[in-house]
Design an enzyme around this catalytic site. Structure first.
Site, PDB file in Angstrom:
ATOM      1  CE  LYS A 135      -6.296  -0.892   4.914  1.00  0.00           C
ATOM      2  NZ  LYS A 135      -7.612  -1.241   4.346  1.00  0.00           N
ATOM      3  CG  HIS A 160      -5.278   0.884  -3.962  1.00  0.00           C
ATOM      4  ND1 HIS A 160      -4.618   0.732  -2.757  1.00  0.00           N
ATOM      5  CD2 HIS A 160      -6.318   0.010  -3.911  1.00  0.00           C
ATOM      6  CE1 HIS A 160      -5.244  -0.166  -2.014  1.00  0.00           C
ATOM      7  NE2 HIS A 160      -6.272  -0.627  -2.699  1.00  0.00           N
ATOM      8  CG  HIS A 169      -6.380  -8.508   1.054  1.00  0.00           C
ATOM      9  ND1 HIS A 169      -6.588  -8.950  -0.250  1.00  0.00           N
ATOM     10  CD2 HIS A 169      -6.236  -7.159   0.949  1.00  0.00           C
ATOM     11  CE1 HIS A 169      -6.570  -7.926  -1.069  1.00  0.00           C
ATOM     12  NE2 HIS A 169      -6.354  -6.833  -0.370  1.00  0.00           N
ATOM     13  NE  ARG A 221      -3.624  -2.191   2.747  1.00  0.00           N
ATOM     14  CZ  ARG A 221      -3.355  -3.320   3.396  1.00  0.00           C
ATOM     15  NH1 ARG A 221      -2.156  -3.505   3.963  1.00  0.00           N
ATOM     16  NH2 ARG A 221      -4.267  -4.275   3.479  1.00  0.00           N
ATOM     17  CE1 TYR A 268      -6.772  -6.638  -7.102  1.00  0.00           C
ATOM     18  CE2 TYR A 268      -6.793  -7.829  -5.030  1.00  0.00           C
ATOM     19  CZ  TYR A 268      -6.663  -6.653  -5.731  1.00  0.00           C
ATOM     20  OH  TYR A 268      -6.424  -5.489  -5.066  1.00  0.00           O
ATOM     21  NE  ARG A 290      -3.379  -3.300  -1.566  1.00  0.00           N
ATOM     22  CZ  ARG A 290      -2.885  -4.118  -0.639  1.00  0.00           C
ATOM     23  NH1 ARG A 290      -1.574  -4.307  -0.554  1.00  0.00           N
ATOM     24  NH2 ARG A 290      -3.672  -4.746   0.211  1.00  0.00           N
TER      25      ARG A 290
END
Length: 294
Positions: free
Chosen positions: A170, A240, A266, A146, A275, A243
């Site tokens: 995150k 992004h 994730h 990210r 995806y 990514r």
């Protein structure tokens, strides 16, 4: 009038914003107009689920997006909850109404040929900025990290002996991302040029701006957007997108979904599964373009 009473309830008892109240009023008026046009009656207390579904179909037939239709249905739900609370109706007609599903938007990404052109054919200046900008693009493409993770990288997060990057994602969750020969060489080249350009820098950040300080998100965003504009006409030209490009390339080369999930950081496999839809859409395009009976 029931609609007026409902809007007063929103204004004085629920303290809704004036903008929201106006929107609710417009939605209810549109619904009432529809009922009259279709000879379904004017009494909103006599409405059933079939009447609401008919309105929903009419809206979709006029090209209204699923998000718009669902917002209008939300207005009706609030209105009929109010009528039920006031004992104006005995059964809420909205309980049997399901709104249209929102169309999933597939993530934008670059094709392999476009990335090859960006990294191998587009010329970057032979100075610190050029070296840094190319490495930023390559880093996003090679690791799928990210924007915040790239900015947060420090020199100490690179393990050249094991060829691993320690990334803080995150909620400060850390993960390790492997890298290959090409990225290793470009990292070493950049660090050398950076140290020569800023010999007395005191910060530990890997990527720095022209002032020698850690980069801000907007600075990186501008670099990515400017360079992606050289090879694609996508509306979205952000970090992004790179990514997404990493994830799509990995799955197109038969990487396991769970492995891609871990590399991207994730929490849920469902997030990564989007995806697979992207790669399937690509396969469909190839088939339609190439197959003589498509």
């Amino acid at each position: 009038m029931l609609i007026d009473a409902f809007l007063k309830y929103l204004r004085f008892e629920r303290n809704y914003s004036e903008k929201t109240i106006v929107s609710y009023g417009i939605d209810l008026k549109e619904f009432g107009d529809f009922l009259r046009e279709k000879d379904l009656g004017e009494d909103l207390t006599k409405v059933d689920a079939g009447d609401v579904r008919s309105w929903m179909v009419d809206l979709m037939g006029k090209g209204r997006a699923a998000t718009s239709v669902n917002r209008k249905l939300s207005s009706l739900r609030s209105f009929y909850r109010f009528l039920l609370k006031k004992k104006e109706i005995e059964v809420n007609p909205m309980l049997k109404v399901v709104g249209p599903k929102k169309k999933k938007t597939l993530p934008s990404f670059l094709r392999e040929q476009e990335m090859d052109r960006l990294l191998d054919e587009i010329s970057f200046e032979e100075n610190f900025e050029g070296c840094r900008d190319r490495l930023i693009l390559e880093m996003f493409y090679a690791t799928g990290m990210r924007l915040s993770e790239l900015i947060g990288l420090n020199d100490a997060d690179i393990d050249f002996s094991a060829r691993l990057l320690k990334v803080t994602g995150k909620r400060d969750k850390q993960r390790l991302i492997p890298f290959g020969d090409e990225l290793e060489l470009d990292l070493l080249k950049y660090i050398k040029v950076r140290n020569e350009t800023f010999p007395e820098r005191e910060i530990e950040s890997l990527f720095v701006y022209e002032d020698g300080k850690r980069m801000y998100p907007n600075q990186v965003y501008r670099i990515v957007k400017r360079n992606l504009s050289k090879v694609v006409t996508l509306k979205k030209r952000s970090p992004h997108v790179l990514r997404h490009t990493f994830a799509t390339a990995m799955l197109n080369d038969n990487a396991e979904l769970r492995a891609v999930k871990e590399l991207l950081g994730h929490e849920s496999l469902a997030t990564t599964e989007i995806y697979t839809h992207t790669t399937f859409e690509e396969l469909k395009k190839v088939y339609e373009q190439a197959h003589p009976r498509a």
